[in-house]
Enzyme design. Structure first.
Site, mmCIF file in Angstrom:
data_model
loop_
_atom_site.group_PDB
_atom_site.id
_atom_site.type_symbol
_atom_site.label_atom_id
_atom_site.label_comp_id
_atom_site.label_asym_id
_atom_site.label_seq_id
_atom_site.Cartn_x
_atom_site.Cartn_y
_atom_site.Cartn_z
ATOM 1 C CE LYS A 131 -4.265 -1.529 2.240
ATOM 2 N NZ LYS A 131 -5.132 -1.415 3.436
ATOM 3 C CD GLU A 173 -1.278 -1.119 12.737
ATOM 4 O OE1 GLU A 173 -1.900 -2.173 12.517
ATOM 5 O OE2 GLU A 173 -1.744 0.012 12.448
ATOM 6 C CE LYS A 213 0.441 -5.198 5.774
ATOM 7 N NZ LYS A 213 0.457 -3.784 5.929
ATOM 8 N NE ARG A 227 -3.504 -5.303 2.521
ATOM 9 C CZ ARG A 227 -2.455 -4.887 1.822
ATOM 10 N NH1 ARG A 227 -2.257 -5.355 0.601
ATOM 11 N NH2 ARG A 227 -1.608 -4.023 2.329
ATOM 12 C CG HIS A 234 -6.801 0.121 11.501
ATOM 13 N ND1 HIS A 234 -6.369 -0.941 12.256
ATOM 14 C CD2 HIS A 234 -5.683 0.745 11.055
ATOM 15 C CE1 HIS A 234 -5.037 -0.957 12.252
ATOM 16 N NE2 HIS A 234 -4.595 0.047 11.534
ATOM 17 C CG HIS A 238 -8.376 5.146 10.397
ATOM 18 N ND1 HIS A 238 -8.584 4.238 9.388
ATOM 19 C CD2 HIS A 238 -7.036 5.219 10.554
ATOM 20 C CE1 HIS A 238 -7.416 3.770 8.969
ATOM 21 N NE2 HIS A 238 -6.469 4.356 9.663
ATOM 22 C CG HIS A 253 -1.647 4.697 12.682
ATOM 23 N ND1 HIS A 253 -2.907 4.941 12.165
ATOM 24 C CD2 HIS A 253 -1.398 3.374 12.459
ATOM 25 C CE1 HIS A 253 -3.392 3.828 11.640
ATOM 26 N NE2 HIS A 253 -2.504 2.859 11.813
#
Ligand code: GLY
Length: 353
Positions: A131, A173, A213, A227, A234, A238, A253
């Site tokens: 990404k 994460e 991942k 995915r 999130h 977010h 984050h």
């Protein structure tokens, strides 16, 4: 999408030399930000090929992850003789690997690039999985493409200079990867002492996290299905991050993701039966290590609004990935506004705000 090679480095110079050798190119570029130019570039600048490379330096932090910086990188590439056969190395945190990956993937319709992530967040998340992108129009990662690096070189030595807050940001994460994988990995992550780090153990955990991942991205590179597991925490995370930005509060984050995990595991408990004891243990770990992002009920509508703008939604329905158990992933779940308000009530009561 082609598969990138992720290498856990034992000798960064040696691993980088062979990665560069296996990517034929006419000219080499290294993208750094003002911090990694000072702190990380010296670790590879003794290599002959790096001495001949052209170094592009951009401003550090998310505020520079924008169109202006991207245009600057394109211009630097063009002005210094980059062709479609050039190679770029992105040396930095997620901002550098995301923006650099996007710049490389779009310059002359795409040149090869190598990521050398220097933060934990970039190692376990941003630099792996293809990404790339920039923020645009006030929205994070709004413009970008899926385009994997040729190589991702992970050198956990960089982590020794990282402050605790940045370590914890990446660790959230990793915790997410524990939740979506196995009970034993989740449990060892909760046990790890982040305040007295055993770096050998951290290196092993990072390698395992990246593997989790990679396995998911390999099955679904373009996020059509599984995915979405990587989005646990999130959707609400977010929204917390966007609210903090609006209030001029600096929230990393991973911290927002950790608080999002508290909310989304509670909703998992309500909706798909995630076990209460594992919810309690995870919440306890997050509370102890991440503290709390204080919200009051006057901000619920704004948070809800942020969730409705999430790019994971379709047809106006807020998309969640929930967990029936550790490793039992339930994608494409939705929540009504009332349910979301109830989740936020739980967050405030449990976290004590
Ligand atoms: N950061 C989530 C993903 O790469 O899909």
């Amino acid at each position: 999408m082609s598969k990138q090679k992720v290498i856990i480095c034992h000798d960064l110079s040696e691993n980088l030399r062979s990665a560069i050798l296996s990517c034929p190119h006419d000219k080499l570029f290294v993208l750094v930000d003002e911090h990694t130019r000072q702190l990380c570039l010296p670790l590879i600048s003794n290599m002959e090929c790096i001495q001949q490379a052209y170094i592009i330096t951009i401003g550090a932090e998310d505020i520079h992850k924008n169109l202006e910086t991207l245009a600057y990188v394109w211009k630097e590439l063009g002005d210094h003789g980059a062709t479609r056969h050039s190679l770029m190395i992105n040396l930095g945190g997620g901002m550098v690997t995301d923006l650099g990956g996007f710049a490389a993937s779009t310059f002359k319709r795409g040149i090869q690039y190598i990521n050398i992530p220097t933060t934990l967040l970039a190692m376990v998340d941003a630099s792996v999985g293809g990404k790339t992108g920039i923020n645009f129009n006030g929205l994070k990662n709004e413009i970008g493409v899926f385009s994997p690096a040729k190589y991702v070189l992970l050198d956990t030595e960089f982590l020794k200079t990282l402050d605790t807050r940045n370590l914890l940001s990446g660790y959230a994460e990793m915790l997410k990867h524990g939740i979506i994988s196995t009970e034993s990995h989740w449990a060892e992550l909760l046990k790890f002492d982040i305040n007295h780090i055993d770096y050998e153990e951290l290196k092993r955990l990072v390698a395992q996290s990246v593997q989790i991942k990679e396995d998911i991205v390999e099955q679904d590179p373009f996020e059509k299905g599984i995915r979405k597991a990587l989005n646990v925490g999130h959707t609400i995370g977010h929204a917390f991050e966007s609210l903090a930005l609006e209030l001029n509060q600096h929230v990393l984050h991973g911290y927002a993701v950790a608080w999002g995990i508290v909310c989304e595991l509670y909703y998992s408990f309500l909706k798909v039966g995630f076990p209460k004891d594992k919810l309690r243990q995870t919440v306890q770990f997050i509370k102890e290590n991440y503290g709390v992002f204080t919200i009051d009920c006057k901000q619920y509508d704004r948070l809800y609004e942020f969730m409705t703008h999430d790019k994971k939604n379709s047809a106006g329905i807020i998309n969640f990935t929930l967990m029936g158990e550790i490793g039992d992933i339930r994608i494409n779940q939705s929540a009504s506004k009332e349910e979301i308000l109830d989740i936020l009530d739980f967050y405030r009561e449990t976290m004590g705000c």
